[in-house]
Design a protein around this motif. Structure first.
Motif, mmCIF file in Angstrom:
data_model
loop_
_atom_site.group_PDB
_atom_site.id
_atom_site.type_symbol
_atom_site.label_atom_id
_atom_site.label_comp_id
_atom_site.label_asym_id
_atom_site.label_seq_id
_atom_site.Cartn_x
_atom_site.Cartn_y
_atom_site.Cartn_z
ATOM 1 N N VAL A 46 0.875 -1.160 0.000
ATOM 2 C CA VAL A 46 0.000 0.000 0.000
ATOM 3 C C VAL A 46 0.917 1.216 0.000
ATOM 4 C CG1 VAL A 46 -0.250 0.007 2.527
ATOM 5 C CG2 VAL A 46 -1.983 1.107 1.127
ATOM 6 N N THR A 47 0.608 2.192 -0.856
ATOM 7 C CA THR A 47 1.503 3.340 -1.012
ATOM 8 C C THR A 47 0.716 4.646 -1.017
ATOM 9 O OG1 THR A 47 1.349 3.272 -3.419
ATOM 10 C CG2 THR A 47 3.123 1.998 -2.417
ATOM 11 N N ASN A 48 1.429 5.743 -0.842
ATOM 12 C CA ASN A 48 0.849 7.065 -1.092
ATOM 13 C C ASN A 48 1.762 7.793 -2.081
ATOM 14 O OD1 ASN A 48 2.981 8.271 0.354
ATOM 15 N ND2 ASN A 48 1.791 8.494 2.218
ATOM 16 N N SER A 49 1.323 8.943 -2.556
ATOM 17 C CA SER A 49 2.091 9.630 -3.590
ATOM 18 C C SER A 49 3.338 10.327 -3.045
ATOM 19 C CB SER A 49 1.197 10.621 -4.347
ATOM 20 O OG SER A 49 0.574 11.512 -3.468
ATOM 21 N N ASN A 50 3.548 10.307 -1.734
ATOM 22 C CA ASN A 50 4.784 10.834 -1.155
ATOM 23 C C ASN A 50 5.913 9.800 -1.183
ATOM 24 O OD1 ASN A 50 3.655 13.302 -0.568
ATOM 25 N ND2 ASN A 50 3.158 12.777 1.543
ATOM 26 N N GLY A 51 5.639 8.619 -1.724
ATOM 27 C CA GLY A 51 6.646 7.570 -1.791
ATOM 28 C C GLY A 51 6.690 6.687 -0.562
ATOM 29 N N ASN A 52 5.765 6.871 0.378
ATOM 30 C CA ASN A 52 5.707 6.010 1.558
ATOM 31 C C ASN A 52 5.010 4.701 1.181
ATOM 32 O OD1 ASN A 52 4.840 9.031 3.059
ATOM 33 N ND2 ASN A 52 6.790 8.032 3.427
ATOM 34 N N ALA A 53 5.495 3.598 1.721
ATOM 35 C CA ALA A 53 4.919 2.294 1.381
ATOM 36 C C ALA A 53 5.031 1.346 2.564
ATOM 37 C CB ALA A 53 5.634 1.700 0.175
#
Length: 146
Positions: A46-53
Motif C-alpha cells: 500500500v503506497t501514497n504519492s509521497n513515496g511512503n509504502a
C-alpha cells in the motif's frame, strides 16, 4: 509477499467491528502478537504519492492449536507522522456479507497484525486483508478473497 489482485474497499454489506470488538476473544477472534508471522497466502504494498509504502498480506498458521488466518503489515523507513491501518474482512457466506475486524493502526515503521480468525474447510468462509496509508494518494487497498 507479492501477487494477487487488488480491489477498492468499501462495499455496502459490511458489518464493522472496531479493533476492540474483535479483540480479547470477541466474535470468534483471537488476539495475536503484532510480530506473528505465518505462511503468506497473498500480499502486496500500500503506497501514497509521497513515496511512503508498507507491505501487507494474508497469513495463515497455527494459533493456540487451531489453524487461523490474520492480516500482517510491515512498514520500514516511514516517518512517525505517517499512519498505516490494517483490517481483515471475514465472511461465512462466500462474500455476500462480512465483518470487518479493525482497523488496527500504527504510526511510522514496525509491524502490526489483525486479530486471528479460524479457517474452515467450508468454501463459504473467506478472508480478505485491507490496508491504507495516510498522505496524498493513500486510499485503502484490499486483497482478493482467500
Amino acid at each position: 509477499m507479492l501477487a494477487a489482485g487488488l480491489l477498492l474497499a468499501g462495499p455496502a454489506s459490511t458489518a464493522h467491528a472496531t479493533a476492540a470488538e474483535c479483540s480479547n476473544g470477541a466474535n470468534g477472534f483471537t488476539d495475536i502478537s503484532d510480530s506473528l508471522r505465518g505462511t503468506p497466502v497473498n500480499g502486496t504494498a500500500v503506497t501514497n504519492s509521497n513515496g511512503n509504502a508498507a507491505s501487507f498480506g494474508q497469513h495463515v498458521g497455527t494459533v493456540s492449536g487451531r489453524q487461523m488466518g490474520w492480516g500482517f503489515l510491515e512498514a520500514r523507513n516511514l516517518p512517525s507522522s505517517v499512519r498505516v491501518d490494517l483490517w481483515m474482512d471475514v465472511t461465512n457466506d462466500g462474500g455476500n456479507t462480512w465483518i470487518q475486524c479493525g482497523p488496527f493502526s500504527m504510526w511510522g515503521s514496525g509491524t502490526i497484525t489483525t486479530a486471528a480468525y479460524p479457517t474452515s474447510s467450508s468454501s463459504l468462509r473467506k478472508f480478505r486483508v485491507c490496508a491504507s496509508i495516510t498522505g496524498p494518494g493513500g486510499g485503502p487497498q484490499c486483497l482478493n478473497w482467500w
